[in-house]
Design a protein around this motif. Structure first.
Motif, mmCIF file in Angstrom:
data_model
loop_
_atom_site.group_PDB
_atom_site.id
_atom_site.type_symbol
_atom_site.label_atom_id
_atom_site.label_comp_id
_atom_site.label_asym_id
_atom_site.label_seq_id
_atom_site.Cartn_x
_atom_site.Cartn_y
_atom_site.Cartn_z
ATOM 1 N N LYS A 32 -20.612 -2.289 -19.348
ATOM 2 C CA LYS A 32 -20.449 -3.050 -20.587
ATOM 3 C C LYS A 32 -21.585 -2.852 -21.588
ATOM 4 N N VAL A 33 -22.299 -1.758 -21.465
ATOM 5 C CA VAL A 33 -23.362 -1.535 -22.438
ATOM 6 C C VAL A 33 -22.732 -1.138 -23.768
ATOM 7 N N ASN A 34 -23.156 -1.776 -24.831
ATOM 8 C CA ASN A 34 -22.600 -1.498 -26.135
ATOM 9 C C ASN A 34 -23.007 -0.095 -26.596
ATOM 10 N N LYS A 35 -22.007 0.709 -26.963
ATOM 11 C CA LYS A 35 -22.284 2.105 -27.277
ATOM 12 C C LYS A 35 -23.138 2.259 -28.538
ATOM 13 N N GLU A 36 -22.934 1.338 -29.455
ATOM 14 C CA GLU A 36 -23.639 1.408 -30.724
ATOM 15 C C GLU A 36 -25.116 1.007 -30.585
ATOM 16 N N THR A 37 -25.303 -0.139 -29.927
ATOM 17 C CA THR A 37 -26.661 -0.712 -29.879
ATOM 18 C C THR A 37 -27.408 -0.338 -28.606
ATOM 19 N N ASN A 38 -26.678 0.106 -27.587
ATOM 20 C CA ASN A 38 -27.245 0.326 -26.248
ATOM 21 C C ASN A 38 -27.690 -0.962 -25.579
ATOM 22 N N LEU A 39 -27.219 -2.085 -26.082
ATOM 23 C CA LEU A 39 -27.638 -3.346 -25.478
ATOM 24 C C LEU A 39 -26.662 -3.764 -24.382
ATOM 25 N N ASN A 40 -27.190 -4.346 -23.343
ATOM 26 C CA ASN A 40 -26.365 -4.895 -22.286
ATOM 27 C C ASN A 40 -26.215 -6.406 -22.518
ATOM 28 N N PRO A 41 -24.975 -6.867 -22.683
ATOM 29 C CA PRO A 41 -24.786 -8.278 -23.058
ATOM 30 C C PRO A 41 -25.258 -9.262 -21.994
ATOM 31 N N ARG A 42 -25.554 -8.779 -20.789
ATOM 32 C CA ARG A 42 -25.966 -9.753 -19.774
ATOM 33 C C ARG A 42 -27.389 -10.272 -19.997
ATOM 34 N N TYR A 43 -28.149 -9.575 -20.828
ATOM 35 C CA TYR A 43 -29.504 -10.052 -21.106
ATOM 36 C C TYR A 43 -29.495 -10.990 -22.304
ATOM 37 N N THR A 44 -29.666 -12.271 -22.038
ATOM 38 C CA THR A 44 -29.644 -13.232 -23.142
ATOM 39 C C THR A 44 -30.836 -14.173 -23.024
#
Ligand code: ADP
Ligand code: MG
Length: 452
Positions: free
Chosen positions: A109-121
């Motif tokens: 689920k890593v965002n392709k655009e930002t390279n961010l993983n939504p699990r880190y909040t």
């Protein structure tokens, strides 16, 4: 870690990032069957799994395994028809996923655009005195990117939450403003990007690709140490974003002034905003972290086990999670909570006694590594400044932390006169009372020595 432990901890991390159904579908009846230094062989139950895992999960698995053992370079999947050897899990019908669902599934689920993983909040980021400054700075940056602390430079040892925090900042910024262009880049990626651009003469295109970014996050920036060309190009990228009030967030395992071979102008850029650290959580906070991770997973473990983990797994938060996950896997396989005796056995790989940790070898190794030297350099008969100081630090720590006698230290350092050792000890002791840079360095070195 033996093969079993390595695979269990890998599974534990994969499980965090994919749906339960996918996890059971693709990872049941898998195990590491063997490993030489570079190659890990993973057995899977059938050809379909083999293909799926090697196409979809190769990188993820390799990355996780390499975090535990950087020597590993490749994976091989082999088919091993079902035998009693591998612990099997029964998967309830409801958990099995259809092929369509599986095909829709996006890796990690890593965002392709930002390279961010939504699990880190921020919501699942535990704050304590060990990280509150970085947390507060991060939160402030996320609320007003580009305008409060720029750059934000977060440093600290491995597994202490730097990546988590930086990604949480990125995720929050995107959440608040969908148009905001956030990009997370590991410094390995940055370096290889710059090198490729130089080789193929496409530096302008490379820079142009970064120009529209509002928030640039570079993880583990210490790796640019000594990379002159990369530093030069990065300096320009940094400036052009900075001048436009774009937010830059950096992490490193040490503060800018302790990164060796870093160009002065880049160092002063790194120091130009806010520098904050993450250190080790104390016992109480470790317990809170464990409880919150359990709550996320909606599982309970008895207090005596949690207390055992919190008091024995001290290395960092990643290890704390790993320890917890290995118990959860036991729970899933056996459908019962382990008792404290079993838990202790399962956690063996995570627990270090202080005597295993701080010893002569570890101090020498850590000091050398910290100052980017080979160990043998510490023993050189040289007066070169870049060696004298690390050598004095090593002597100081042997005395201070291990209570070695001065003559014993002198013997270790090639039969020097023990007054030389006394001199070194006093010098570092005295300096460590006023010189902030040295205080920081000693703290970081000690942190590493004691984190196993
Ligand atoms: P680093 O980048 O410093 O090596 P990471 O950010 O990768 O460390 O953290 C390692 C693991 O510990 C991650 O799974 C992360 O989610 C978890 N973690 C770290 N700090 C915290 C925290 N303060 N609260 C909750 N989980 C944390
Ligand atoms: Mg990290």
């Amino acid at each position: 870690m033996n093969n079993y432990e390595l695979w269990q901890s890998t599974l534990a991390q994969i499980e965090l990032s994919i749906s339960k159904a996918n996890f059971s579908t693709w990872f049941q009846n898998t195990e590491i069957t063997s490993r030489d230094n570079e190659r890990v062989i993973i057995s899977v139950p059938n050809a379909f799994s083999k293909e799926w895992l090697s196409n979809k999960y190769y990188k993820v698995i390799l990355k996780i395994i390499r975090d535990a053992d950087p020597l590993v370079r490749e994976l091989e999947f082999t088919i091993k028809p079902q035998s009693k050897a591998a612990p099997t899990r029964d998967i309830p019908e409801a958990e099995k996923v259809s092929i369509e669902q599986q095909l829709k599934f996006e890796e990690l689920k890593v965002n392709k655009e930002t390279n961010l993983n939504p699990r880190y909040t921020f919501e699942n980021f535990i704050v304590g005195s060990f990280n509150e400054l970085s947390y507060a700075a991060g939160l402030a940056v996320s609320e007003n990117p580009g305008h409060v602390y720029n750059p934000l430079f977060i440093y600290g040892g491995v597994g202490l939450g730097k990546t988590h925090l930086m990604q949480a900042i990125g995720n929050k910024i995107v959440e608040q403003n969908k148009k905001s262009k956030v990009r997370y880049i590991t410094s390995e990626k940055l370096i290889s990007g710059i090198i490729t651009a130089i080789r193929s003469n496409t530096m302008d295109a490379f820079k142009a690709s970064l120009a529209p970014i509002d928030v640039l996050i570079i993880d583990d920036v210490q790796f640019i140490a000594g990379k002159i060309k990369t530093q030069e190009e990065f300096f320009h990228v940094f400036n052009s974003l900075y001048e436009k009030n774009k937010q830059i967030i950096l992490s490193s395992d040490k503060p800018p002034n302790a990164i060796p071979e870093l160009e002065e102008r880049l160092r002063s850029r790194f120091e130009g905003g806010m520098i904050s650290d993450v250190s080790l959580p104390d016992y109480e906070t470790r317990l809170v972290i464990l409880k919150s991770k359990l709550q996320e997973k909606n599982i309970k473990l008895p207090d005596d086990i949690l207390e055992y983990i919190a008091s024995n797994v001290k290395k960092n938060i990643r290890e704390l999670e790993g320890a917890l996950n290995s118990l959860l896997i036991y729970y899933k396989i056996n459908n019962t909570v382990p008792n404290i005796e079993t838990a202790k056995k399962l956690l063996k790989g995570f627990v270090f006694s202080p005597f295993d940790v701080a010893n002569y070898k570890k101090i020498i190794e850590t000091v050398a590594k910290f100052y980017n030297l080979e160990e043998k350099h510490l023993f050189n008969e040289t007066r070169r400044k870049e060696i004298v100081k690390p050598r004095q630090v090593a002597m100081f720590l042997l005395r201070k932390e291990l209570k070695y006698s001065f003559p014993a230290i002198a013997r270790k350092f090639g039969g020097k006169d023990h007054t030389t050792v006394i001199y070194a000890y006093k010098k570092i002791l005295q300096e460590s009372e006023q010189n902030h840079k040295l205080i920081e360095e000693l703290n970081l070195i000690k942190q590493r020595v004691y984190s196993g």
